[in-house]
Scaffold this motif. Structure first.
Motif, mmCIF file in Angstrom:
data_model
loop_
_atom_site.group_PDB
_atom_site.id
_atom_site.type_symbol
_atom_site.label_atom_id
_atom_site.label_comp_id
_atom_site.label_asym_id
_atom_site.label_seq_id
_atom_site.Cartn_x
_atom_site.Cartn_y
_atom_site.Cartn_z
ATOM 1 N N ASP A 1 0.800 -1.190 -0.116
ATOM 2 C CA ASP A 1 0.049 -0.072 0.056
ATOM 3 C C ASP A 1 0.843 1.178 -0.009
ATOM 4 O O ASP A 1 2.144 1.208 0.205
ATOM 5 N N THR B 1 -0.399 8.702 1.113
ATOM 6 C CA THR B 1 -0.305 10.156 0.376
ATOM 7 C C THR B 1 0.829 11.031 1.066
ATOM 8 O O THR B 1 1.013 10.750 2.319
ATOM 9 N N THR C 1 -9.340 6.199 3.256
ATOM 10 C CA THR C 1 -8.690 5.086 2.441
ATOM 11 C C THR C 1 -9.436 5.103 1.095
ATOM 12 O O THR C 1 -10.556 5.205 0.959
ATOM 13 N N LYS C 2 -8.346 5.151 0.123
ATOM 14 C CA LYS C 2 -8.868 5.194 -1.164
ATOM 15 C C LYS C 2 -8.270 3.928 -1.913
ATOM 16 O O LYS C 2 -7.257 3.380 -1.824
ATOM 17 N N LEU D 1 -6.631 1.585 -4.667
ATOM 18 C CA LEU D 1 -5.667 1.788 -5.818
ATOM 19 C C LEU D 1 -5.825 0.678 -6.699
ATOM 20 O O LEU D 1 -5.232 -0.645 -6.385
ATOM 21 N N ASP E 1 -5.691 6.104 -10.187
ATOM 22 C CA ASP E 1 -6.284 6.489 -8.867
ATOM 23 C C ASP E 1 -5.452 7.093 -7.927
ATOM 24 O O ASP E 1 -5.981 7.569 -6.885
ATOM 25 N N LEU E 2 -4.060 7.446 -8.237
ATOM 26 C CA LEU E 2 -3.395 8.266 -7.248
ATOM 27 C C LEU E 2 -3.675 9.783 -7.498
ATOM 28 O O LEU E 2 -3.273 10.312 -6.763
ATOM 29 N N TYR F 1 -3.719 4.669 0.409
ATOM 30 C CA TYR F 1 -4.097 3.870 -0.910
ATOM 31 C C TYR F 1 -4.094 2.424 -0.548
ATOM 32 O O TYR F 1 -2.896 2.067 -0.140
ATOM 33 N N ARG G 1 -3.946 -1.015 -1.908
ATOM 34 C CA ARG G 1 -3.699 -1.588 -3.466
ATOM 35 C C ARG G 1 -4.619 -2.847 -3.486
ATOM 36 O O ARG G 1 -4.695 -3.703 -2.537
#
Length: 717
Positions: free
Chosen positions: A97, A100, A121-122, A124, A129-130, A203, A205
């Motif tokens: 992962d 940022t 949390t986003k 990836l 997506d970044l 992020y 993954r």
């Protein structure tokens, strides 16, 4: 923003065989705007290659490197990291992962007097997506702890070290997965509402290769269910006197059950085992926690609690049937799939039915066409069905034409014994016992494929998983050369029968009538007989798309200048890849540029072409059978080779023609084509021997005799 940069944050990163991700992970930590950090990396018994690579990255004095001699698991490694941590705060990060750049700074600033702060949390899935835009005016907000820890994860959570020590927070080491719950429960018990950041800080993954290198959540459902229930029951027993903990655990179990029940019981051979396991968890559930569940879930849980397998099976069947029907009535597309699954698949297979498809129904072309034409010409007793996007498509012979994804399409796929395709089939098609699937494929690979690719930049981030599932249905796979066989076996993880006969589609290139065919094709298209033809056939770019299967393409070749310089002697035939959705503008290029992207069979375009221009498309492997000059217009070579795909060949040194970066270079090469031919003659001969020598004009006959007639044909291996 005011920072408490003097307060150290210990970032704990367990590592196990994730060399393809760990450098990005560590870089995201080392580049943090918050400076007071220690990075504790625990190598959890990784293999020698991964260990060497990881240790080569330990170059910053903020990194503390710990090593388990054997694999002990994520929980053990995190506990080891906790013991080594010296910071006032602790943060857990997985080695695949990313953070940022200002994640730790934001979290430290917002924790204030709270024991814990949670980041956003986003997922990836792909590099794009970044990129994100900040759309929240409020940087942080207070939320309930139950909401914040609904997923049961301790990742992206900044925790005070004194809180960890006071409440003896550690990870249970009995399982590989779901150990986060053992650290979450003390937070649930000993905190109130907590702050959370409204912009992404972490992020997560989604690994693109759940087959070769799955994450913990990508493992088989039976493994995950065993571990989840083990953790659930263990924590329920440990915290049995705490109502809040039991409520949280019960709701976590019910969410897991509702999401996974159909998958848990999909394997009929393991039904008894999974029933007993799941029933053991249901029996410790608080009955009050079930009250808010839907009626069908209540029925299932009741039978699990009573250990009544027969009634549970009946309730589960009703659940599945109801879900399928509810899904089916959402639209005609889903309804057709429902009819296919519930009705058509119950019909008997028809032994002499063959269904053909080429390039997703776009063309009457490629090896499926050659096989079909052989059947027609030799009066073989088969009922042939062709799939097209246009149901009014006309082709030679008496084949039944069906529109792709129509009701007829599903009927014929359900009842046809033989499937012949040059692409991957839709995932929802079911290969039945008795089906024979011939995958002809559609090219010799230059670009890296599937499991040889590190990253997936295409529109479908589940490409590797989907490909693996689809290729399990292939009984036979055609190969054009030894080089391709080795790659297909490895990159597709293909372990059924490889037919090393060459591609049927290339038989036309060895036809004694190829000159006659070329004349007919030129006349049909309207190309003057006195003009030479340059065929331009580029491929698509993985990272430039509208949606899966529809890719953008900006023409970089200066056709107007080509017409000005070469127009007296040449015309250009444009043949875009079938994935390219953009129309190519040939306005003002009348009688010079012919857009033949929708022309059925590219092999016929090879025959009329005096020169091929391509880039990274596999077309040059086939065109080389003609021993005519090939030019490579590789204006974006560095990006394509080093970032998007990578090549199997040493392209610069092995390509049977020059690599050209500009339109001017292309024009000059065409104007001096005889010089180019002489310069690359010896390289071309070696290339032909390696990639084309299996072709003899009889590949179609060999394939038909092997797959349809059951005769053994000699391979070229």
């Amino acid at each position: 923003m005011v920072n408490k940069q003097n307060q150290r944050v210990s970032i704990i990163i367990p590592f196990y065989n994730t060399l393809e991700f760990v450098e990005d992970c560590l870089n995201s930590v080392l580049k943090q705007t918050y400076s007071s950090i220690e990075i504790i990396v625990i190598n959890d018994g990784s293999d020698s290659e991964n260990t060497r690579y990881l240790e080569s990255l330990i170059v910053d004095d903020r990194i503390v490197y710990l090593k388990n001699e054997t694999r002990r698991g994520v929980a053990y490694s995190r506990n080891k990291g906790l013991k080594a941590a010296t910071g006032e705060f602790v943060f857990f990060l997985d080695s695949d992962d990313l953070l940022t750049e200002d994640a730790i700074e934001l979290l430290v600033a917002q924790i204030q007097e709270y024991p814990v702060v949670v980041g956003r949390t986003k997922r990836l899935l792909r590099p794009s997506d970044l990129e994100f835009s900040v759309d929240s005016s409020e940087l942080a907000a207070e939320r309930s702890k139950e909401t914040l820890f609904k997923a049961g994860s301790i990742l992206n959570v900044l925790i005070r070290s004194e809180f960890i020590k006071e409440h003896h927070i550690e990870f249970s080491e009995g399982t590989e997965g779901y150990s986060d719950l053992s650290a979450v429960i003390p937070v649930i018990l000993h905190s109130k509402d907590l702050p959370s950041i409204n912009i992404p800080t972490y992020y997560k993954r989604v690994r693109n290769d759940p087959i070769s290198n799955p994450s913990l959540v990508q493992r088989p459902i039976d493994e995950r269910t065993h571990e989840f229930i083990t953790v659930y029951k263990g924590l329920r027993n440990k915290y049995g006197k705490y109502v809040e903990a039991k409520q949280y655990l019960d709701q976590t179990f019910l969410r897991f059950y509702r999401r996974q029940v159909i998958n848990i019981f999909k394997d009929v051979n393991r039904f008894d085992e999974m029933f007993d396991l799941t029933a053991s968890a249901v029996k410790v559930l608080n009955p009050n926690s079930i009250a808010s569940q839907p009626s069908h879930i209540k029925k299932e849980l009741k039978q699990l609690k009573n250990s009544n397998k027969v009634k549970f099976q009946k309730a589960l069947r009703f659940h599945i049937e109801a879900w399928d029907f509810k899904n089916a009535i959402k639209g005609f597309t889903r309804l057709k799939r429902y009819i296919y699954k519930k009705v058509f698949l119950k019909f008997p297979l028809k032994e002499n039915y063959i269904i053909f498809e080429s390039f997703l129904g776009k063309n009457f072309s490629d090896s499926p066409r050659n096989i079909y034409e052989y059947i027609i010409e030799n009066n073989l007793d088969y009922q042939c069905i062709w799939v097209f996007n246009d149901k009014n498509r006309k082709i030679p012979g008496n084949a039944k034409i069906v529109k792709r994804f129509s009701l007829a399409y599903y009927y014929y796929f359900a009842v046809s014994k033989y499937w012949i395709n040059n692409m991957r089939q839709p995932l929802h098609l079911v290969k039945r016992d008795g089906n024979v699937f011939l995958e002809t494929w559609h090219g010799t690979p230059l670009k890296k494929l599937v499991f040889d690719m590190k990253e997936v930049y295409s529109a479908n981030p589940r490409y590797k998983r989907d490909f693996y599932m689809q290729s399990r249905a292939w009984d036979y796979l055609l190969s054009p050369n030894r080089y391709s066989s080795e790659i297909f076996n490895r990159a597709f993880k293909f372990d059924n029968e490889m037919l090393e006969y060459g591609y049927p589609r290339n038989d036309i290139l060895y036809s004694p009538k190829k000159d006659e065919i070329a004349e007919r094709v030129k006349e049909t298209i309207g190309i003057p007989k006195d003009k030479k033809v340059v065929l331009y056939a580029p491929t698509w770019r993985d990272d430039d798309y509208y949606e899966p299967g529809k890719y953008k393409f900006q023409l970089q070749l200066d056709l107007h200048k080509m017409k000005e310089v070469l127009g007296d002697e040449y015309v250009v035939a444009l043949r875009m890849h079938y994935f390219i959705a953009d129309d190519i503008n040939v306005e003002g290029l009348d009688d010079f540029a012919f857009n033949l992207s929708k022309y059925d069979d590219i092999a016929e375009l090879y025959l009329i072409s005096d020169i091929l221009i391509t880039d990274y498309s596999s077309v040059f492997f086939d065109y080389a059978n003609l021993k005519r000059p090939i030019l490579f217009f590789t204006y974006d070579l560095d990006k394509y080779r080093d970032q998007l795909r990578g090549f199997y060949l040493d392209f610069e040194n092995d390509a049977p023609g020059p690599l050209l970066r500009t339109s001017d270079e292309v024009i000059e090469a065409i104007a001096n084509i005889e010089t180019v031919k002489k310069e690359y003659a010896s390289r071309y001969e070696g290339f032909y021997e390696m990639f084309c020598s299996w072709h003899d004009g009889k590949s179609t006959e060999k394939v038909v005799k092997k797959v349809l007639l059951g005769e053994n044909s000699k391979t070229n291996s």
